[in-house]
Design an enzyme around this catalytic site. Structure first.
Site, PDB file in Angstrom:
ATOM      1  N   TYR A   1      -4.513   3.836   8.049  1.00  0.00           N
ATOM      2  CA  TYR A   1      -5.885   3.326   8.224  1.00  0.00           C
ATOM      3  C   TYR A   1      -6.419   3.678   9.613  1.00  0.00           C
ATOM      4  O   TYR A   1      -6.253   4.809  10.059  1.00  0.00           O
ATOM      5  CB  TYR A   1      -5.945   1.804   7.966  1.00  0.00           C
ATOM      6  CG  TYR A   1      -5.075   1.399   6.818  1.00  0.00           C
ATOM      7  CD1 TYR A   1      -5.391   1.821   5.527  1.00  0.00           C
ATOM      8  CD2 TYR A   1      -3.926   0.642   6.999  1.00  0.00           C
ATOM      9  CE1 TYR A   1      -4.591   1.470   4.466  1.00  0.00           C
ATOM     10  CE2 TYR A   1      -3.121   0.289   5.938  1.00  0.00           C
ATOM     11  CZ  TYR A   1      -3.451   0.714   4.680  1.00  0.00           C
ATOM     12  OH  TYR A   1      -2.659   0.380   3.631  1.00  0.00           O
TER      13      TYR A   1
ATOM     14  N   TYR B   1      -4.092  -2.160 -10.003  1.00  0.00           N
ATOM     15  CA  TYR B   1      -3.934  -2.055  -8.545  1.00  0.00           C
ATOM     16  C   TYR B   1      -3.035  -3.171  -7.996  1.00  0.00           C
ATOM     17  O   TYR B   1      -2.127  -2.927  -7.196  1.00  0.00           O
ATOM     18  CB  TYR B   1      -5.318  -2.079  -7.875  1.00  0.00           C
ATOM     19  CG  TYR B   1      -5.250  -2.131  -6.374  1.00  0.00           C
ATOM     20  CD1 TYR B   1      -4.865  -1.015  -5.643  1.00  0.00           C
ATOM     21  CD2 TYR B   1      -5.535  -3.313  -5.689  1.00  0.00           C
ATOM     22  CE1 TYR B   1      -4.769  -1.074  -4.256  1.00  0.00           C
ATOM     23  CE2 TYR B   1      -5.446  -3.374  -4.308  1.00  0.00           C
ATOM     24  CZ  TYR B   1      -5.063  -2.256  -3.601  1.00  0.00           C
ATOM     25  OH  TYR B   1      -4.958  -2.321  -2.226  1.00  0.00           O
TER      26      TYR B   1
ATOM     27  N   LYS C   1       0.321   3.383  -2.953  1.00  0.00           N
ATOM     28  CA  LYS C   1      -0.840   4.278  -3.097  1.00  0.00           C
ATOM     29  C   LYS C   1      -0.407   5.748  -3.122  1.00  0.00           C
ATOM     30  O   LYS C   1      -1.097   6.596  -3.680  1.00  0.00           O
ATOM     31  CB  LYS C   1      -1.835   4.022  -1.960  1.00  0.00           C
ATOM     32  CG  LYS C   1      -2.502   2.634  -2.060  1.00  0.00           C
ATOM     33  CD  LYS C   1      -3.281   2.279  -0.801  1.00  0.00           C
ATOM     34  CE  LYS C   1      -3.911   0.889  -0.924  1.00  0.00           C
ATOM     35  NZ  LYS C   1      -4.490   0.408   0.352  1.00  0.00           N
TER      36      LYS C   1
ATOM     37  N   SER D   1       0.794  -1.238   0.000  1.00  0.00           N
ATOM     38  CA  SER D   1       0.000   0.000   0.000  1.00  0.00           C
ATOM     39  C   SER D   1       0.821   1.280   0.000  1.00  0.00           C
ATOM     40  O   SER D   1       0.256   2.364  -0.162  1.00  0.00           O
ATOM     41  CB  SER D   1      -0.940   0.013   1.204  1.00  0.00           C
ATOM     42  OG  SER D   1      -1.966  -0.908   0.984  1.00  0.00           O
TER      43      SER D   1
ATOM     44  N   VAL E   1       1.263  -3.622   3.834  1.00  0.00           N
ATOM     45  CA  VAL E   1       1.102  -4.888   4.533  1.00  0.00           C
ATOM     46  C   VAL E   1       2.339  -5.793   4.359  1.00  0.00           C
ATOM     47  O   VAL E   1       2.474  -6.804   5.049  1.00  0.00           O
ATOM     48  CB  VAL E   1      -0.245  -5.529   4.067  1.00  0.00           C
ATOM     49  CG1 VAL E   1      -0.092  -6.235   2.751  1.00  0.00           C
ATOM     50  CG2 VAL E   1      -0.845  -6.409   5.112  1.00  0.00           C
TER      51      VAL E   1
HETATM   52  N1  GLN Z   1      -2.448  -5.824  -1.547  1.00  0.00           N
HETATM   53  C1  GLN Z   1      -3.044  -5.466  -0.306  1.00  0.00           C
HETATM   54  C2  GLN Z   1      -4.554  -5.451  -0.467  1.00  0.00           C
HETATM   55  O1  GLN Z   1      -5.005  -4.931  -1.440  1.00  0.00           O
HETATM   56  C3  GLN Z   1      -2.545  -4.118   0.123  1.00  0.00           C
HETATM   57  C4  GLN Z   1      -3.059  -3.719   1.466  1.00  0.00           C
HETATM   58  C5  GLN Z   1      -2.054  -3.056   2.343  1.00  0.00           C
HETATM   59  O2  GLN Z   1      -0.855  -2.971   2.075  1.00  0.00           O
HETATM   60  N2  GLN Z   1      -2.529  -2.598   3.458  1.00  0.00           N
HETATM   61  O3  GLN Z   1      -5.282  -5.971   0.351  1.00  0.00           O
END
Ligand code: GLN
Length: 318
Positions: free
Chosen positions: A243, A191, A67, A64, A261
Protein backbone atom coordinates in the site's frame (compact mmCIF):
# COMPACT_ATOMS: atom_id res chain seq x y z
CA UNK A 1 26.90 -19.92 0.72
CA UNK A 2 25.94 -18.34 4.04
CA UNK A 3 24.61 -20.70 6.74
CA UNK A 4 20.93 -19.99 6.24
CA UNK A 5 19.76 -22.09 9.14
CA UNK A 6 21.83 -19.95 11.52
CA UNK A 7 20.75 -16.70 9.83
CA UNK A 8 17.08 -17.59 10.16
CA UNK A 9 17.48 -18.63 13.81
CA UNK A 10 19.40 -15.42 14.63
CA UNK A 11 16.66 -13.33 13.02
CA UNK A 12 13.95 -15.09 15.05
CA UNK A 13 16.00 -14.51 18.19
CA UNK A 14 16.49 -10.82 17.45
CA UNK A 15 12.81 -10.31 16.63
CA UNK A 16 11.80 -11.29 20.18
CA UNK A 17 12.85 -7.75 21.11
CA UNK A 18 10.86 -6.10 18.35
CA UNK A 19 7.72 -8.15 17.86
CA UNK A 20 5.72 -6.53 20.67
CA UNK A 21 6.39 -2.99 19.33
CA UNK A 22 3.74 -3.14 16.62
CA UNK A 23 0.00 -2.83 17.05
CA UNK A 24 -2.09 -5.96 16.51
CA UNK A 25 -5.14 -5.47 14.25
CA UNK A 26 -8.20 -5.17 16.48
CA UNK A 27 -11.11 -4.64 14.08
CA UNK A 28 -12.28 -8.21 14.68
CA UNK A 29 -11.98 -10.21 17.92
CA UNK A 30 -10.31 -13.21 16.23
CA UNK A 31 -7.35 -11.02 15.22
CA UNK A 32 -7.31 -8.86 18.37
CA UNK A 33 -6.82 -12.01 20.44
CA UNK A 34 -3.42 -12.89 18.88
CA UNK A 35 -0.42 -12.39 21.18
CA UNK A 36 1.79 -9.59 19.77
CA UNK A 37 5.09 -11.33 20.56
CA UNK A 38 4.56 -14.14 18.07
CA UNK A 39 7.15 -14.37 15.31
CA UNK A 40 7.78 -16.95 12.61
CA UNK A 41 9.96 -17.19 9.53
CA UNK A 42 10.22 -19.81 6.77
CA UNK A 43 12.59 -19.74 3.80
CA UNK A 44 12.04 -22.26 1.01
CA UNK A 45 14.93 -22.43 -1.42
CA UNK A 46 14.76 -23.16 -5.14
CA UNK A 47 16.15 -26.67 -4.49
CA UNK A 48 13.32 -27.37 -2.02
CA UNK A 49 15.26 -27.07 1.22
CA UNK A 50 13.40 -25.20 3.91
CA UNK A 51 14.76 -23.21 6.87
CA UNK A 52 12.40 -22.23 9.63
CA UNK A 53 12.48 -20.61 13.05
CA UNK A 54 10.10 -19.34 15.71
CA UNK A 55 6.37 -19.89 15.16
CA UNK A 56 6.87 -20.92 11.53
CA UNK A 57 4.32 -23.71 11.75
CA UNK A 58 1.61 -21.75 13.52
CA UNK A 59 -1.31 -20.91 11.21
CA UNK A 60 -2.40 -17.25 11.11
CA UNK A 61 -4.84 -15.19 9.07
CA UNK A 62 -3.15 -14.41 5.76
CA UNK A 63 -5.61 -11.59 4.99
CA UNK A 64 -4.38 -9.48 2.06
CA UNK A 65 -1.62 -11.90 1.09
CA UNK A 66 -4.51 -13.86 -0.45
CA UNK A 67 -4.80 -11.06 -3.03
CA UNK A 68 -1.73 -12.53 -4.77
CA UNK A 69 -3.41 -15.93 -5.17
CA UNK A 70 -6.75 -14.39 -6.18
CA UNK A 71 -5.02 -12.24 -8.81
CA UNK A 72 -3.20 -15.29 -10.16
CA UNK A 73 -6.49 -17.18 -10.48
CA UNK A 74 -8.31 -14.26 -12.09
CA UNK A 75 -5.52 -13.76 -14.64
CA UNK A 76 -5.85 -17.46 -15.42
CA UNK A 77 -9.59 -17.00 -15.93
CA UNK A 78 -9.69 -13.84 -18.08
CA UNK A 79 -6.08 -13.08 -18.98
CA UNK A 80 -4.94 -9.54 -19.61
CA UNK A 81 -8.52 -8.32 -20.02
CA UNK A 82 -8.37 -7.97 -16.25
CA UNK A 83 -6.34 -4.79 -16.73
CA UNK A 84 -9.30 -3.03 -18.26
CA UNK A 85 -10.90 -3.04 -14.82
CA UNK A 86 -7.91 -2.69 -12.46
CA UNK A 87 -4.83 -0.48 -12.74
CA UNK A 88 -1.19 -1.25 -12.12
CA UNK A 89 0.00 1.85 -10.28
CA UNK A 90 0.92 2.23 -6.63
CA UNK A 91 -1.89 4.12 -4.90
CA UNK A 92 0.05 6.02 -2.24
CA UNK A 93 -3.10 5.61 -0.15
CA UNK A 94 -4.21 3.32 2.65
CA UNK A 95 -5.27 -0.23 1.77
CA UNK A 96 -8.95 0.53 2.32
CA UNK A 97 -9.03 4.05 0.86
CA UNK A 98 -11.95 5.20 -1.27
CA UNK A 99 -10.66 8.66 -2.29
CA UNK A 100 -9.15 7.87 -5.70
CA UNK A 101 -12.13 5.89 -6.91
CA UNK A 102 -14.25 8.93 -7.69
CA UNK A 103 -11.80 10.77 -9.91
CA UNK A 104 -10.67 7.49 -11.49
CA UNK A 105 -14.21 6.38 -12.35
CA UNK A 106 -14.37 3.29 -10.21
CA UNK A 107 -11.17 1.72 -11.60
CA UNK A 108 -8.95 0.83 -8.61
CA UNK A 109 -5.27 1.72 -8.85
CA UNK A 110 -4.01 -1.84 -8.43
CA UNK A 111 -5.17 -5.37 -7.50
CA UNK A 112 -3.60 -5.28 -4.03
CA UNK A 113 -5.57 -2.44 -2.45
CA UNK A 114 -8.96 -3.58 -1.18
CA UNK A 115 -10.90 -1.96 -4.03
CA UNK A 116 -8.73 -3.77 -6.58
CA UNK A 117 -9.03 -7.10 -4.81
CA UNK A 118 -12.81 -6.71 -4.67
CA UNK A 119 -12.88 -6.25 -8.47
CA UNK A 120 -10.71 -9.38 -8.76
CA UNK A 121 -13.31 -11.27 -6.68
CA UNK A 122 -16.03 -10.00 -9.02
CA UNK A 123 -14.02 -11.24 -12.00
CA UNK A 124 -13.73 -14.69 -10.39
CA UNK A 125 -17.51 -14.77 -9.97
CA UNK A 126 -17.79 -14.49 -13.74
CA UNK A 127 -16.30 -17.98 -13.82
CA UNK A 128 -17.57 -19.62 -10.60
CA UNK A 129 -20.56 -19.54 -8.27
CA UNK A 130 -19.58 -17.99 -4.90
CA UNK A 131 -19.27 -21.30 -3.00
CA UNK A 132 -17.44 -22.86 -5.88
CA UNK A 133 -15.06 -19.89 -6.08
CA UNK A 134 -14.16 -20.22 -2.40
CA UNK A 135 -13.59 -23.96 -2.90
CA UNK A 136 -11.46 -23.30 -6.00
CA UNK A 137 -9.35 -20.77 -4.14
CA UNK A 138 -8.75 -23.23 -1.30
CA UNK A 139 -7.89 -26.01 -3.77
CA UNK A 140 -5.53 -23.68 -5.62
CA UNK A 141 -3.65 -22.60 -2.51
CA UNK A 142 -3.45 -26.20 -1.24
CA UNK A 143 -2.02 -27.35 -4.57
CA UNK A 144 0.53 -24.51 -4.59
CA UNK A 145 1.64 -25.35 -1.06
CA UNK A 146 1.40 -29.11 -1.59
CA UNK A 147 -0.59 -29.22 1.65
CA UNK A 148 -4.23 -30.29 1.96
CA UNK A 149 -4.50 -29.30 5.60
CA UNK A 150 -4.92 -25.59 4.79
CA UNK A 151 -8.36 -24.27 5.79
CA UNK A 152 -10.43 -21.11 5.93
CA UNK A 153 -11.04 -19.75 9.45
CA UNK A 154 -14.82 -19.28 9.51
CA UNK A 155 -14.69 -17.15 12.65
CA UNK A 156 -12.41 -14.67 10.86
CA UNK A 157 -14.65 -14.73 7.77
CA UNK A 158 -17.68 -13.96 9.94
CA UNK A 159 -15.84 -11.12 11.67
CA UNK A 160 -14.90 -9.60 8.31
CA UNK A 161 -18.52 -9.80 7.23
CA UNK A 162 -19.80 -8.18 10.41
CA UNK A 163 -17.36 -5.26 10.35
CA UNK A 164 -16.77 -4.84 6.61
CA UNK A 165 -18.61 -1.54 6.12
CA UNK A 166 -15.76 0.11 4.28
CA UNK A 167 -15.38 -2.85 1.95
CA UNK A 168 -19.14 -2.75 1.34
CA UNK A 169 -18.85 0.96 0.58
CA UNK A 170 -15.99 0.32 -1.86
CA UNK A 171 -17.91 -2.46 -3.61
CA UNK A 172 -21.14 -0.46 -3.86
CA UNK A 173 -19.28 2.60 -5.09
CA UNK A 174 -17.58 0.60 -7.84
CA UNK A 175 -20.88 -1.03 -8.69
CA UNK A 176 -22.27 2.44 -9.37
CA UNK A 177 -19.51 2.83 -12.00
CA UNK A 178 -20.30 -0.58 -13.48
CA UNK A 179 -17.00 -2.07 -12.35
CA UNK A 180 -18.71 -4.58 -10.02
CA UNK A 181 -21.11 -6.79 -11.92
CA UNK A 182 -22.35 -9.31 -9.38
CA UNK A 183 -24.37 -8.68 -6.22
CA UNK A 184 -22.15 -6.97 -3.70
CA UNK A 185 -22.91 -9.55 -0.94
CA UNK A 186 -21.68 -12.36 -3.17
CA UNK A 187 -18.53 -10.54 -4.22
CA UNK A 188 -17.67 -9.68 -0.62
CA UNK A 189 -18.55 -13.18 0.54
CA UNK A 190 -15.73 -14.43 -1.65
CA UNK A 191 -13.37 -11.61 -0.67
CA UNK A 192 -13.96 -12.11 3.08
CA UNK A 193 -13.39 -15.84 2.82
CA UNK A 194 -10.13 -15.49 0.93
CA UNK A 195 -8.92 -13.02 3.59
CA UNK A 196 -9.76 -15.67 6.21
CA UNK A 197 -7.41 -18.31 4.77
CA UNK A 198 -5.32 -19.57 7.68
CA UNK A 199 -1.76 -20.58 6.82
CA UNK A 200 1.59 -20.93 8.54
CA UNK A 201 4.82 -19.33 7.34
CA UNK A 202 5.89 -22.74 6.09
CA UNK A 203 2.69 -23.23 4.07
CA UNK A 204 2.82 -19.68 2.73
CA UNK A 205 6.45 -19.89 1.65
CA UNK A 206 5.64 -23.19 -0.07
CA UNK A 207 2.62 -21.65 -1.81
CA UNK A 208 4.78 -18.76 -3.09
CA UNK A 209 7.29 -21.03 -4.83
CA UNK A 210 5.77 -20.50 -8.29
CA UNK A 211 6.70 -16.82 -8.06
CA UNK A 212 10.31 -17.73 -7.33
CA UNK A 213 10.39 -20.45 -10.01
CA UNK A 214 9.34 -18.57 -13.18
CA UNK A 215 5.71 -19.57 -12.77
CA UNK A 216 6.19 -23.29 -12.19
CA UNK A 217 5.03 -25.36 -9.25
CA UNK A 218 8.25 -27.21 -8.33
CA UNK A 219 6.26 -30.21 -6.96
CA UNK A 220 4.55 -30.99 -10.24
CA UNK A 221 6.82 -29.21 -12.71
CA UNK A 222 3.62 -27.77 -14.18
CA UNK A 223 3.21 -24.17 -15.16
CA UNK A 224 0.92 -22.20 -12.82
CA UNK A 225 1.50 -19.00 -14.81
CA UNK A 226 3.84 -18.10 -17.65
CA UNK A 227 7.30 -16.75 -16.76
CA UNK A 228 6.17 -13.34 -17.98
CA UNK A 229 3.11 -13.39 -15.74
CA UNK A 230 5.20 -14.44 -12.74
CA UNK A 231 7.53 -11.49 -13.40
CA UNK A 232 4.58 -9.14 -13.62
CA UNK A 233 2.98 -10.36 -10.40
CA UNK A 234 6.35 -9.91 -8.69
CA UNK A 235 6.60 -6.39 -10.14
CA UNK A 236 3.18 -5.53 -8.72
CA UNK A 237 4.16 -6.95 -5.34
CA UNK A 238 7.29 -4.80 -5.31
CA UNK A 239 5.46 -1.61 -6.30
CA UNK A 240 2.04 -2.08 -4.67
CA UNK A 241 2.26 -4.96 -2.18
CA UNK A 242 2.49 -2.77 0.94
CA UNK A 243 0.00 0.00 0.00
CA UNK A 244 1.31 3.43 0.98
CA UNK A 245 4.30 1.69 2.56
CA UNK A 246 5.39 0.00 -0.70
CA UNK A 247 8.25 2.40 -1.41
CA UNK A 248 9.59 2.01 2.10
CA UNK A 249 9.38 -1.79 1.91
CA UNK A 250 11.17 -1.85 -1.46
CA UNK A 251 13.83 0.53 -0.12
CA UNK A 252 14.46 -1.65 2.90
CA UNK A 253 14.32 -5.12 1.31
CA UNK A 254 14.56 -4.83 -2.47
CA UNK A 255 12.17 -7.77 -2.75
CA UNK A 256 8.64 -8.20 -4.09
CA UNK A 257 6.44 -8.64 -1.03
CA UNK A 258 2.79 -8.80 -0.08
CA UNK A 259 1.63 -8.02 3.41
CA UNK A 260 -1.57 -8.81 5.28
CA UNK A 261 -3.15 -7.17 8.29
CA UNK A 262 -2.79 -10.49 10.14
CA UNK A 263 0.94 -9.68 10.28
CA UNK A 264 2.18 -11.99 7.54
CA UNK A 265 4.41 -11.06 4.59
CA UNK A 266 5.20 -13.24 1.58
CA UNK A 267 8.43 -12.12 -0.10
CA UNK A 268 10.08 -13.52 -3.22
CA UNK A 269 13.74 -13.62 -4.18
CA UNK A 270 13.27 -14.69 -7.82
CA UNK A 271 15.25 -17.79 -8.72
CA UNK A 272 16.43 -18.14 -5.13
CA UNK A 273 13.83 -18.37 -2.40
CA UNK A 274 10.22 -17.96 -1.34
CA UNK A 275 10.05 -16.44 2.11
CA UNK A 276 7.24 -15.97 4.63
CA UNK A 277 7.40 -14.08 7.91
CA UNK A 278 4.75 -13.49 10.53
CA UNK A 279 4.53 -11.11 13.43
CA UNK A 280 1.08 -9.72 14.22
CA UNK A 281 2.19 -6.29 15.44
CA UNK A 282 1.71 -3.78 12.62
CA UNK A 283 3.32 -0.46 11.77
CA UNK A 284 1.28 2.68 11.06
CA UNK A 285 0.65 1.57 7.46
CA UNK A 286 -0.82 -1.77 8.53
CA UNK A 287 2.22 -3.85 7.58
CA UNK A 288 4.03 -6.20 9.97
CA UNK A 289 6.62 -4.22 11.91
CA UNK A 290 8.93 -7.06 12.95
CA UNK A 291 8.16 -8.97 9.74
CA UNK A 292 9.56 -6.12 7.65
CA UNK A 293 12.59 -5.80 9.91
CA UNK A 294 13.19 -9.55 9.68
CA UNK A 295 13.18 -9.42 5.87
CA UNK A 296 15.54 -6.46 5.95
CA UNK A 297 17.91 -8.49 8.13
CA UNK A 298 17.63 -11.51 5.83
CA UNK A 299 18.54 -9.41 2.80
CA UNK A 300 21.45 -7.79 4.66
CA UNK A 301 22.79 -11.23 5.58
CA UNK A 302 22.30 -12.93 2.20
CA UNK A 303 22.48 -10.16 -0.38
CA UNK A 304 19.15 -11.35 -1.81
CA UNK A 305 17.50 -8.46 -3.59
CA UNK A 306 16.20 -8.08 -7.11
CA UNK A 307 18.65 -5.18 -7.41
CA UNK A 308 21.65 -7.42 -6.79
CA UNK A 309 23.24 -8.08 -10.22
CA UNK A 310 23.25 -11.75 -11.21
CA UNK A 311 21.45 -12.80 -8.04
CA UNK A 312 20.05 -16.07 -9.37
CA UNK A 313 23.26 -17.20 -11.07
CA UNK A 314 25.43 -16.33 -8.08
CA UNK A 315 23.37 -18.56 -5.80
CA UNK A 316 23.09 -21.35 -8.36
CA UNK A 317 26.85 -21.58 -8.83
CA UNK A 318 27.71 -21.53 -5.11
N1 GLN B 1 -9.66 -8.13 5.62
C1 GLN B 1 -8.92 -6.92 5.54
C2 GLN B 1 -9.80 -5.85 4.92
O1 GLN B 1 -10.44 -6.14 3.96
C3 GLN B 1 -7.68 -7.13 4.72
C4 GLN B 1 -6.81 -5.92 4.67
C5 GLN B 1 -5.35 -6.20 4.78
O2 GLN B 1 -4.88 -7.31 5.05
N2 GLN B 1 -4.59 -5.17 4.61
O3 GLN B 1 -9.86 -4.73 5.39
Amino acid sequence: MPDLGAIVRDIAEEMREHAYKGKVADYIPALAAIAPERFGIAVVMADGTCHMAGDAQQAFSIQSISKVFALTMALGAVGDQLWQRVGREPSGSAFNSIVQLESEHGIPRNPFINAGAIVVSDILLGRYEPREAIGEMLRFVRALAGDDSIVIDEEVARGEQETGYRNMALANYMRAFGNIRHPVEKVLGLYFHQCALAMSCQQLAMAGRYLMARGRNPDTGRSVVSPQRARRINALMLTCGHYDGSGEFAFRTGLPGKSGVGGGILAIAPGVASIAVWSPGLNERGNSLAGTLALERLVQATGWSVFEPGLGQAIASE
